[in-house]
Write a protein that holds these residues in place. Structure first.
Motif, mmCIF file in Angstrom:
data_model
loop_
_atom_site.group_PDB
_atom_site.id
_atom_site.type_symbol
_atom_site.label_atom_id
_atom_site.label_comp_id
_atom_site.label_asym_id
_atom_site.label_seq_id
_atom_site.Cartn_x
_atom_site.Cartn_y
_atom_site.Cartn_z
ATOM 1 N N LEU A 21 36.788 36.324 41.438
ATOM 2 C CA LEU A 21 36.153 35.407 41.038
ATOM 3 C C LEU A 21 36.092 34.095 42.470
ATOM 4 C CD1 LEU A 21 34.588 33.468 39.071
ATOM 5 C CD2 LEU A 21 37.230 32.808 38.916
ATOM 6 N N ALA A 22 37.335 34.441 43.008
ATOM 7 C CA ALA A 22 37.419 33.251 44.329
ATOM 8 C C ALA A 22 35.885 34.029 45.240
ATOM 9 C CB ALA A 22 38.366 33.620 45.005
ATOM 10 N N GLY A 23 35.518 35.467 45.516
ATOM 11 C CA GLY A 23 34.602 35.835 46.002
ATOM 12 C C GLY A 23 33.265 35.462 45.217
ATOM 13 N N VAL A 24 33.385 35.204 44.060
ATOM 14 C CA VAL A 24 32.006 34.560 43.220
ATOM 15 C C VAL A 24 31.711 32.948 44.340
ATOM 16 C CG1 VAL A 24 31.026 34.907 41.566
ATOM 17 C CG2 VAL A 24 32.549 37.171 42.034
ATOM 18 N N VAL A 25 32.685 32.494 44.081
ATOM 19 C CA VAL A 25 32.891 31.042 44.025
ATOM 20 C C VAL A 25 32.084 30.962 45.699
ATOM 21 C CG1 VAL A 25 34.063 28.638 44.617
ATOM 22 C CG2 VAL A 25 34.146 30.098 42.816
ATOM 23 N N ILE A 26 32.592 31.326 46.507
ATOM 24 C CA ILE A 26 32.473 31.418 47.937
ATOM 25 C C ILE A 26 31.338 32.154 48.676
ATOM 26 C CG2 ILE A 26 32.870 32.263 50.478
ATOM 27 C CD1 ILE A 26 36.119 32.528 49.646
ATOM 28 N N LEU A 27 30.679 32.902 47.641
ATOM 29 C CA LEU A 27 29.574 33.988 47.308
ATOM 30 C C LEU A 27 28.160 32.196 46.959
ATOM 31 C CD1 LEU A 27 27.604 36.121 48.260
ATOM 32 C CD2 LEU A 27 27.333 36.374 46.038
ATOM 33 N N ASP A 38 29.330 38.174 52.302
ATOM 34 C CA ASP A 38 30.357 39.151 53.688
ATOM 35 C C ASP A 38 33.187 38.760 52.685
ATOM 36 O OD1 ASP A 38 29.902 40.396 55.429
ATOM 37 O OD2 ASP A 38 29.791 38.885 56.527
ATOM 38 N N ALA A 39 32.139 37.885 52.694
ATOM 39 C CA ALA A 39 33.682 37.078 51.609
ATOM 40 C C ALA A 39 33.955 37.488 50.089
ATOM 41 C CB ALA A 39 33.530 35.098 51.378
ATOM 42 N N LEU A 40 32.530 38.083 49.260
ATOM 43 C CA LEU A 40 32.935 38.177 47.908
ATOM 44 C C LEU A 40 32.949 39.649 48.588
ATOM 45 C CD1 LEU A 40 31.624 38.360 45.163
ATOM 46 C CD2 LEU A 40 29.388 39.363 46.381
ATOM 47 N N GLY A 45 37.350 43.498 47.372
ATOM 48 C CA GLY A 45 38.637 44.444 47.790
ATOM 49 C C GLY A 45 39.499 43.941 47.382
ATOM 50 N N ALA A 46 40.414 43.029 48.199
ATOM 51 C CA ALA A 46 41.480 42.955 47.791
ATOM 52 C C ALA A 46 41.522 43.115 46.530
ATOM 53 C CB ALA A 46 41.344 41.288 47.873
ATOM 54 N N GLY A 47 41.458 42.040 45.503
ATOM 55 C CA GLY A 47 41.833 42.361 44.140
ATOM 56 C C GLY A 47 41.247 43.611 43.779
ATOM 57 N N GLY A 48 41.179 44.647 43.815
ATOM 58 C CA GLY A 48 40.832 45.241 43.889
ATOM 59 C C GLY A 48 42.059 46.689 44.407
ATOM 60 N N ALA A 49 42.633 46.121 45.023
ATOM 61 C CA ALA A 49 43.491 46.952 46.014
ATOM 62 C C ALA A 49 44.573 46.583 44.853
ATOM 63 C CB ALA A 49 43.453 46.454 47.195
#
Length: 118
Positions: A21-27, A38-40, A45-49
């Motif tokens: 969700l942080a990636g979506v917010v940054i996007l 790139d942030a998304l 990737g980090a959340g999935g990991a």
């Protein structure tokens, strides 16, 4: 829900979801033209990991339980001379256990508390 179960649920599902969700917010904040995509990608990737690390850890722990049960079956064979699923109807273990399930439960617990690896 107990506090331990809540903590496990948070580690397994909430933390990876928050990272994604942080990636979506940054996007949304940075826009599609800047560093947002790139942030998304990085945060997804980090959340999935994080999620997969938890999943693989649980799979490994379940495998340990399966190995304990299989080793207990071998201990049953050594002790009684037959596999637990091949016991004749009405058979009672000679060491005082009331039935096959109780004898297997005792052997599984012995195996789990053993210091010797299978």
């Amino acid at each position: 829900m107990s506090s331990e179960r809540r903590l496990l649920f948070s580690l397994r599902y909430v933390v990876p979801a928050v990272v994604c969700l942080a990636g979506v917010v940054i996007l949304i904040v940075a826009g599609a033209g800047g560093y947002g995509p790139d942030a998304l990608a990085g945060l997804f990737g980090a959340g999935g990991a994080i999620y997969l690390m938890n999943k693989f850890m649980r799979m490994g722990i379940e495998g340990d339980a399966d190995r304990d049960v299989e080793e207990a079956r071998r201990m049953f064979l050594d002790r009684y001379g037959m596999w637990p699923d091949e016991v004749p109807a009405g058979w009672v273990p000679p060491d005082g256990q009331p039935d096959v399930a109780s004898a297997m439960h005792v052997l599984v617990e012995q195996r789990r508390h053993s210091k010797i690896a299978a």
